[in-house]
Design an enzyme around this catalytic site. Structure first.
Site, PDB file in Angstrom:
ATOM      1  N   ARG A 188     -37.038  -5.665  68.083  1.00 33.87           N
ATOM      2  CA  ARG A 188     -36.457  -4.317  68.233  1.00 33.87           C
ATOM      3  C   ARG A 188     -35.319  -4.268  69.264  1.00 33.87           C
ATOM      4  NH1 ARG A 188     -39.213  -4.422  64.526  1.00 33.87           N
ATOM      5  NH2 ARG A 188     -40.742  -2.915  63.815  1.00 33.87           N
ATOM      6  N   SER A 237     -42.222   5.042  64.785  1.00 34.62           N
ATOM      7  CA  SER A 237     -42.878   4.554  66.001  1.00 34.62           C
ATOM      8  C   SER A 237     -42.117   5.060  67.226  1.00 34.62           C
ATOM      9  CB  SER A 237     -42.880   3.033  66.035  1.00 34.62           C
ATOM     10  OG  SER A 237     -43.596   2.531  64.939  1.00 34.62           O
ATOM     11  N   GLU A 307     -39.269   3.071  71.736  1.00 33.23           N
ATOM     12  CA  GLU A 307     -38.436   2.537  70.658  1.00 33.23           C
ATOM     13  C   GLU A 307     -37.336   3.557  70.335  1.00 33.23           C
ATOM     14  OE1 GLU A 307     -40.195   0.521  67.069  1.00 33.23           O
ATOM     15  OE2 GLU A 307     -39.072   2.072  66.031  1.00 33.23           O
TER      16      GLU A 307
HETATM   17  N1  EPU Z   1     -53.951   1.481  65.659  1.00 35.35           N
HETATM   18  C1  EPU Z   1     -54.972   2.183  66.247  1.00 35.35           C
HETATM   19  N2  EPU Z   1     -54.871   3.549  66.345  1.00 35.35           N
HETATM   20  C2  EPU Z   1     -53.779   4.218  65.861  1.00 35.35           C
HETATM   21  C3  EPU Z   1     -52.729   3.491  65.243  1.00 35.35           C
HETATM   22  C4  EPU Z   1     -52.834   2.110  65.147  1.00 35.35           C
HETATM   23  O1  EPU Z   1     -55.953   1.596  66.722  1.00 35.35           O
HETATM   24  O2  EPU Z   1     -53.743   5.453  65.975  1.00 35.35           O
HETATM   25  C5  EPU Z   1     -54.070   0.017  65.526  1.00 35.35           C
HETATM   26  C6  EPU Z   1     -54.197  -0.405  64.057  1.00 35.35           C
HETATM   27  O3  EPU Z   1     -55.535  -0.362  63.624  1.00 35.35           O
HETATM   28  C7  EPU Z   1     -53.631  -1.812  64.079  1.00 35.35           C
HETATM   29  C8  EPU Z   1     -52.601  -1.773  65.192  1.00 35.35           C
HETATM   30  O4  EPU Z   1     -52.888  -0.616  65.982  1.00 35.35           O
HETATM   31  O5  EPU Z   1     -54.621  -2.738  64.453  1.00 35.35           O
HETATM   32  C9  EPU Z   1     -51.151  -1.711  64.643  1.00 35.35           C
HETATM   33  O6  EPU Z   1     -50.979  -0.533  63.870  1.00 35.35           O
HETATM   34  P1  EPU Z   1     -50.148  -0.530  62.488  1.00 35.35           P
HETATM   35  O7  EPU Z   1     -50.679  -1.593  61.578  1.00 35.35           O
HETATM   36  O8  EPU Z   1     -50.128   0.868  62.000  1.00 35.35           O
HETATM   37  O9  EPU Z   1     -48.713  -1.001  62.863  1.00 35.35           O
HETATM   38  P2  EPU Z   1     -47.771  -0.653  64.120  1.00 35.35           P
HETATM   39  O10 EPU Z   1     -47.687  -1.888  64.951  1.00 35.35           O
HETATM   40  O11 EPU Z   1     -48.215   0.600  64.794  1.00 35.35           O
HETATM   41  C10 EPU Z   1     -45.543  -1.439  63.012  1.00 35.35           C
HETATM   42  C11 EPU Z   1     -44.130  -0.916  63.105  1.00 35.35           C
HETATM   43  C12 EPU Z   1     -43.937   0.205  62.077  1.00 35.35           C
HETATM   44  C13 EPU Z   1     -44.266  -0.313  60.694  1.00 35.35           C
HETATM   45  C14 EPU Z   1     -45.704  -0.820  60.708  1.00 35.35           C
HETATM   46  C15 EPU Z   1     -46.116  -1.442  59.368  1.00 35.35           C
HETATM   47  C16 EPU Z   1     -43.518  -1.152  65.474  1.00 35.35           C
HETATM   48  C17 EPU Z   1     -43.335  -0.459  66.784  1.00 35.35           C
HETATM   49  N3  EPU Z   1     -43.898  -0.380  64.446  1.00 35.35           N
HETATM   50  O12 EPU Z   1     -46.392  -0.362  63.408  1.00 35.35           O
HETATM   51  O13 EPU Z   1     -42.566   0.559  62.100  1.00 35.35           O
HETATM   52  O14 EPU Z   1     -44.142   0.720  59.731  1.00 35.35           O
HETATM   53  O15 EPU Z   1     -45.828  -1.872  61.694  1.00 35.35           O
HETATM   54  O16 EPU Z   1     -45.228  -2.484  59.039  1.00 35.35           O
HETATM   55  O17 EPU Z   1     -43.294  -2.358  65.395  1.00 35.35           O
HETATM   56  C18 EPU Z   1     -41.058   2.076  63.132  1.00 35.35           C
HETATM   57  O18 EPU Z   1     -40.628   1.078  63.708  1.00 35.35           O
HETATM   58  O19 EPU Z   1     -40.589   3.234  63.277  1.00 35.35           O
HETATM   59  C19 EPU Z   1     -42.192   1.882  62.256  1.00 35.35           C
HETATM   60  C20 EPU Z   1     -42.812   2.916  61.694  1.00 35.35           C
END
Ligand code: EPU
Length: 321
Positions: A188, A237, A307
């Site tokens: 990022r 995010s 972000e």
């Molecule tokens: N989690 C929780 N509670 C929550 C949300 C998430 O415990 O309320 C846990 C999930 O269970 C999982 C971990 O946190 O173990 C990661 O969550 P998730 O799989 O939803 O992915 P993320 O890391 O939050 C990233 C990108 C998103 C992208 C998703 C899917 C970043 C900052 N965000 O989210 O990108 O859509 O993966 O590919 O890297 C964006 O950048 O705007 C964005 C939406």
């Protein structure tokens, strides 16, 4: 309007543009908050963009407004939207490196994408042509320029890994092509020269694995649909993930899901999504972002880095958090 703005406005009109004074920005951003731009202007080609650069006023490129938190006081100077040529797509084949064509004739080559093209539009155009390579942008809001500026990505990868070149316009109005190495893409993060505006991007693309990529994208979009509040105004995010962990997991574990300040709320569905429930101001969102950052810091000793980018006329000391 100050004489500086009046002078700039005149220059833009002479260059064929139609600047709007005190233009409301809230309706253009995904969070639907923020005050007006002194001047809002749509530019259609690099010549017009160079004329904007010549005004010497501060310039903010809006993209799709999907990752920006615009201050309640708005943005001083000129806010630019890239349209016209900046939304074009063409292809460069390795066999004819100088010519551009409307389709990818060989099995692989470079897609030349205008910085103002939305990621969604790019993917749909590439789909129609059976071309793969930008799948990592599936479901990422925003434009190609914004995707480069922050090395956008998903679990399918990061756009920086697909970049053949990035063309920028410098504050002096001159353009240059940057190599991916010189941009130093990180999670990022991308390093562009001070004041540079991305105008066009070359992406490595191929016809080889279009079907596989399309299938992965569908799977990924379903995952997002189920885990993210895509039907409410947010900026995706809010924080970057810290190394080895997830901001959403940390904010959730801190017990902050559903917490609200004014009209801003931490989503019940995904804790790294901050929602405008209807009446949020930019200051409400700032306060909620700060609360989440401070609480996670206190409870887990991890400092989350936003972000989203705060832009415009914020009171002193609010950013960085
Ligand atoms: N989690 C929780 N509670 C929550 C949300 C998430 O415990 O309320 C846990 C999930 O269970 C999982 C971990 O946190 O173990 C990661 O969550 P998730 O799989 O939803 O992915 P993320 O890391 O939050 C990233 C990108 C998103 C992208 C998703 C899917 C970043 C900052 N965000 O989210 O990108 O859509 O993966 O590919 O890297 C964006 O950048 O705007 C964005 C939406």
């Amino acid at each position: 309007m100050s004489w500086e703005l009046a002078g700039a406005s005149l220059k833009l009109i002479m260059a064929g543009m139609e600047p709007t004074k005190d233009a409301p920005l809230a309706r253009l951003g995904w969070w639907r908050v923020g005050g007006p731009a002194d001047l809002l202007v749509t530019v259609k080609d690099e010549q017009q963009l160079a004329a904007v650069m010549e005004t010497d006023l501060p310039i903010t490129v809006l993209g799709n407004g999907s990752n920006l938190l615009v201050a309640d006081e708005g943005i001083r100077g000129i806010v630019v939207r890239l349209r016209g040529n900046f939304r074009a797509l063409a292809f460069r084949d390795p066999s004819s490196p100088d010519g551009l064509s409307d389709s990818l004739d060989g099995p692989a080559g470079i897609a030349v994408v205008g910085a103002g093209m939305s990621n969604a539009m790019l993917l749909s155009k590439l789909d129609r042509l059976g071309v793969a390579g930008a799948g990592c942008l599936a479901g990422v809001p925003g434009t190609m320029g914004g995707a480069i500026r922050m090395n956008a990505g998903t679990r399918m990868g990061e756009i920086g890994d697909r970049v053949a070149f990035v063309r920028v316009m410098m504050p002096n109005g001159k353009t240059q092509n940057l190599t991916p190495d010189s941009i130093n893409f990180r999670y990022r993060r991308a390093t562009l020269p001070e004041g540079a505006i991305v105008t066009r991007v070359g992406l490595w693309v191929t016809k080889a694995n279009h079907a596989e990529e399309a299938a992965l994208r569908t799977e990924h979009l379903e995952y997002r649909q189920n885990s993210q509040p895509l039907d409410q105004p947010s900026c995706g995010s809010t924080f970057k993930n810290p190394p080895g962990d997830a901001a959403g997991r940390l904010i959730d574990a801190a017990g902050l899901k559903g917490t609200a300040i004014g009209g801003a709320q931490i989503s019940e569905k995904h804790a790294n999504f901050f929602i405008n429930t209807g009446s949020a101001t930019a200051s409400d969102l700032h306060a909620l972002i700060k609360l989440a950052r401070d609480t996670v810091q206190e409870q887990f000793g991890i400092t989350l880095e936003p972000e989203v980018h705060a832009v415009g006329d914020w009171p002193d000391g609010m950013w960085p958090l």
